[in-house]
Design a protein around this motif. Structure first.
Motif, short mmCIF file in Angstrom:
data_model
loop_
_atom_site.label_atom_id
_atom_site.label_comp_id
_atom_site.label_asym_id
_atom_site.label_seq_id
_atom_site.Cartn_x
_atom_site.Cartn_y
_atom_site.Cartn_z
N ALA A 20 0.84 -0.97 0.24
CA ALA A 20 -0.27 -0.12 0.28
C ALA A 20 0.92 1.08 -0.08
N ALA A 21 1.61 1.23 0.33
CA ALA A 21 3.08 3.08 0.85
C ALA A 21 3.81 2.83 -0.32
N GLN A 22 4.30 1.64 -1.51
CA GLN A 22 4.60 1.39 -2.34
C GLN A 22 3.58 2.20 -3.43
N PHE A 23 2.41 2.12 -3.33
CA PHE A 23 1.44 2.41 -4.17
C PHE A 23 1.49 3.59 -4.05
N SER A 36 -7.63 2.23 4.72
CA SER A 36 -8.14 1.82 3.72
C SER A 36 -8.53 0.07 3.80
N LEU A 37 -7.09 -0.57 3.87
CA LEU A 37 -7.18 -1.74 3.83
C LEU A 37 -7.49 -2.04 4.58
N GLN A 38 -8.02 -1.73 5.97
CA GLN A 38 -9.07 -2.28 6.74
C GLN A 38 -8.36 -4.34 7.41
N ILE A 39 -8.06 -3.99 7.50
CA ILE A 39 -6.71 -5.18 8.50
C ILE A 39 -7.21 -5.01 9.86
N PRO A 40 -8.48 -6.81 9.84
CA PRO A 40 -9.27 -6.81 11.22
C PRO A 40 -8.51 -6.53 12.51
N ASN A 41 -8.55 -6.24 13.59
CA ASN A 41 -7.41 -6.58 14.88
C ASN A 41 -8.38 -6.72 16.40
N GLN A 60 -9.30 -2.45 21.82
CA GLN A 60 -10.58 -2.79 21.78
C GLN A 60 -10.73 -1.35 21.18
N ILE A 61 -12.71 -1.11 21.33
CA ILE A 61 -13.74 -1.47 19.68
C ILE A 61 -13.63 -0.15 19.10
N TYR A 62 -13.26 0.72 19.60
CA TYR A 62 -12.45 2.32 18.99
C TYR A 62 -11.28 1.92 18.11
N HIS A 63 -10.30 0.83 17.84
CA HIS A 63 -9.38 0.55 17.03
C HIS A 63 -9.71 -1.23 16.10
N PRO A 64 -10.72 -0.94 15.43
CA PRO A 64 -11.01 -2.26 15.47
C PRO A 64 -10.16 -2.49 13.69
N TYR A 65 -9.72 -1.77 13.08
CA TYR A 65 -8.49 -1.44 11.67
C TYR A 65 -6.83 -1.52 12.25
#
Length: 617
Positions: free
Chosen positions: A511-514, A556-561, A565-570
């Motif tokens: 993503a950074a390379q793009f 925007s990759l929305q890599i799940p985490n 905590q709930i306020y950092h889902p990605y």
């Protein structure tokens, strides 16, 4: 005093009166004296005064004519001596002589060895208006008298003159020949070259008889003498030029030989060497074809082909035509193997076997030189020099030239083998070096790449930053550095495992390379989950724009985490930026330290953000 002047005046007046009286008396006495003198001359039987005066005038006229003739002769001789071109000499001489003698034609007759002869058409001149044809059109005129007496009276350097051919008692056969050329009167003078009678300078009158004067015959004879000198001089010059040309050709052959020897010793490409050799040899010998014939291996000298040829366009090419000739292998190969050369001036008179003669006639050969080309102790082929249009007597210098060239060529064949072997080994060595170089380059490339993400590693980052720092120090332009790492990556790694952690790192790298568009921008793995971006020629505003684009691209990759905590889902990243114009009192470590401090502040403020270090004044 006045009395003396008066006396002198009276004396002068008397002297003038006496002088005038004397002239009057002499004028009265002259006719009388001349009359008395003429009577005395007649009485004494001697020429009178009038006769003497007439003879004196005639003599003066003769002297004037002789003087004019000598001047005319001088002009003709000057023109003769002004040129060494025989055509020009004779054409000029016949034209000038014809005009000066005021006759209708001047021609040149040249003797053959059998004392027959011919009129030389190019040397003839006739005055315009006398259309009696050209003597040169019936060029051969064999006079039986001249042939029988080997030049007749001309050999005694006598001139002949006939004022009217019909009143001189000439034989009928002679008259018939003269009538053939419409000759009415003629005068001829012999042309000698040294002691040899070369020909005759002839003056002809066609329209009417002509009474030849002594001065005319003398003039014609003098011109003929100088023509002889001119011809001798021109022939000497021709021989000198021929010798000079022979020396020039010899020198040219030697230069070609030396050039070919040098090329033979240096060339690795036998095909180029063959083509050069046949071209230069044909040019040097001015012959019709030169070819290099190579025997087929294991053919026992019965087959082969021309591998190189230079031939004039009007003759058939023999290049690459397969020749099968058992006759040659049986009858001639052994001689060539012993180093003998074959020189033929005319193949039709060389006593060749019919089978060999048939083969030569196929290629229109009439004369030839054939020299063996040895490769070590083996007969490799033949160097063939052909004359196709006619027989040719080969000069000894030409034969020597071919032998010398063939000897060097035989050395070249062995030399070419050795050079080819050396060249092959050199190619193998060069290929090995190329392979080694590519391996080293690949190793160098691998040493600068991160094995997991396949982007630049910390080692390459340090070198790239150092180089850009030095360049921008000279150009005094901005250098920006972005440091970013993955927020809470340790928790992510513990939660999902190391394999998923590696996949996360790879996705963030792509993503950074793009985002980065310029070839000069460098994305590197700085360590663990931390990355660095070098942006040369970029100020703080430009760097902020790039950093925000990277942050948005990864978010925007929305890599799940799910472990957060709930306020950092990605998965998110934090970025620190440092921008400055390099100066001599700073180093790349300063910009790294500023970017690192900005990254620390981004994490302290809650992560998932961009923080810029203050600009250095």
């Amino acid at each position: 005093m006045h009395l003396q002047q008066h006396k002198r005046f009276i004396a002068a007046s008397a002297l003038v009166s006496n002088s005038m009286l004397y002239r009057k008396v002499r004028g009265l006495l002259q006719p009388t004296a001349k009359l008395i003198a003429n009577l005395a001359c007649r009485t004494g039987g001697i020429p009178s005064i009038e006769q003497l005066e007439t003879q004196l005038q005639e003599r003066r006229s003769e002297l004037d004519a002789i003087d004019a003739q000598q001047k005319a002769l001088y002009r003709v001789i000057s023109k003769i001596r002004a040129s060494l071109d025989l055509d020009m000499i004779f054409q000029t001489t016949t034209k000038e002589t014809c005009k000066l003698l005021r006759i209708e034609r001047i021609a040149v007759y040249r003797f053959f060895d059998d004392w027959g002869g011919e009129f030389v058409e190019d040397f003839e001149f006739a005055e315009p208006g006398w259309d009696f044809g050209t003597l040169g059109q019936n060029t051969v005129w064999n006079d039986s008298y001249l042939q029988e007496h080997q030049g007749g009276r001309y050999r005694a350097n006598e001139c002949l003159m006939v004022s009217d051919v019909y009143t001189e008692g000439l034989s009928q056969c002679h008259l018939d020949v003269l009538a053939q050329f419409h000759i009415r009167a003629y005068a001829t003078a012999p042309i000698f070259i040294g002691q040899k009678l070369w020909g005759v300078l002839a003056a002809y009158q066609h329209s009417q008889p002509h009474q030849w004067q002594h001065q005319e015959i003398q003039f014609l004879s003098q011109v003929a003498n100088h023509l002889g000198f001119a011809v001798k001089q021109a022939e000497l010059m021709t021989r000198t030029e021929r010798k000079a040309e022979d020396f020039r050709l010899l020198n040219e052959q030697q230069e070609i030989l030396f050039g070919l020897i040098a090329e033979i010793r240096e060339s690795l490409d036998l095909n180029v060497l063959f083509k050069t050799t046949v071209r230069e040899v044909r040019k040097a010998l001015r012959t019709d074809r030169v070819g290099i014939f190579q025997f087929d291996v294991d053919s026992n000298y019965t087959s082969g082909e021309l591998v190189a040829e230079n031939v004039l366009p009007e003759y058939d090419s023999a290049l690459a035509i397969k020749i099968n000739d058992h006759c040659f292998g049986e009858g001639y190969a052994a001689q060539y193997h012993q180093g003998q050369i074959l020189v033929m001036s005319d193949i039709l008179n060389a006593g060749l076997q019919q089978c060999y003669l048939d083969m030569l006639e196929t290629f229109q050969v009439r004369a030839q030189i054939v020299v063996p080309l040895m490769k070590g102790d083996d007969l490799w082929g033949l160097l063939c020099v052909h004359q196709c249009d006619r027989p040719r007597v080969w000069e000894s210098a030409e034969i020597t030239f071919i032998k010398q060239l063939a000897a060097q060529f035989s050395v070249a064949l062995r030399h070419a083998d050795l050079l080819t072997q050396s060249y092959d080994k050199a190619k193998q060595l060069d290929q090995a070096l190329q392979d080694l170089k590519q391996a080293n380059e690949k190793l160098e490339e691998l040493s600068n790449l991160d094995s997991l993400t396949q982007i630049s590693n910390r080692r390459f980052f340090d070198k790239a930053l150092e180089n850009e720092w030095k360049r921008l120090l000279r150009t005094e332009k901005y250098l920006s550095l972005i440091l970013f790492d993955i927020d809470h990556f340790k928790i992510y790694n513990d939660c999902y495992g190391h394999v998923s952690g590696d996949e996360c790192l790879i996705k963030i790298t792509r993503a950074a390379q793009f985002v980065l568009k310029r070839s000069s921008d460098v994305l590197a793995r700085y360590g663990g989950e931390e990355f660095a971006v070098i942006l040369p020629d970029t100020d703080q505003a430009g760097a902020i724009k790039i950093a925000e684009q990277i942050r948005d691209a990864i978010k925007s990759l929305q890599i799940p985490n799910k472990c957060m905590q709930i306020y950092h889902p990605y998965v998110t990243i934090s970025l620190g930026i440092a921008s400055q114009i390099p100066t001599a009192d700073q180093s790349p470590q300063d910009v790294i330290r500023q970017a690192d401090q900005a990254l620390y502040q981004a994490k302290a403020k809650g992560r998932d953000m961009v923080v810029c270090a203050p600009l250095t004044p």
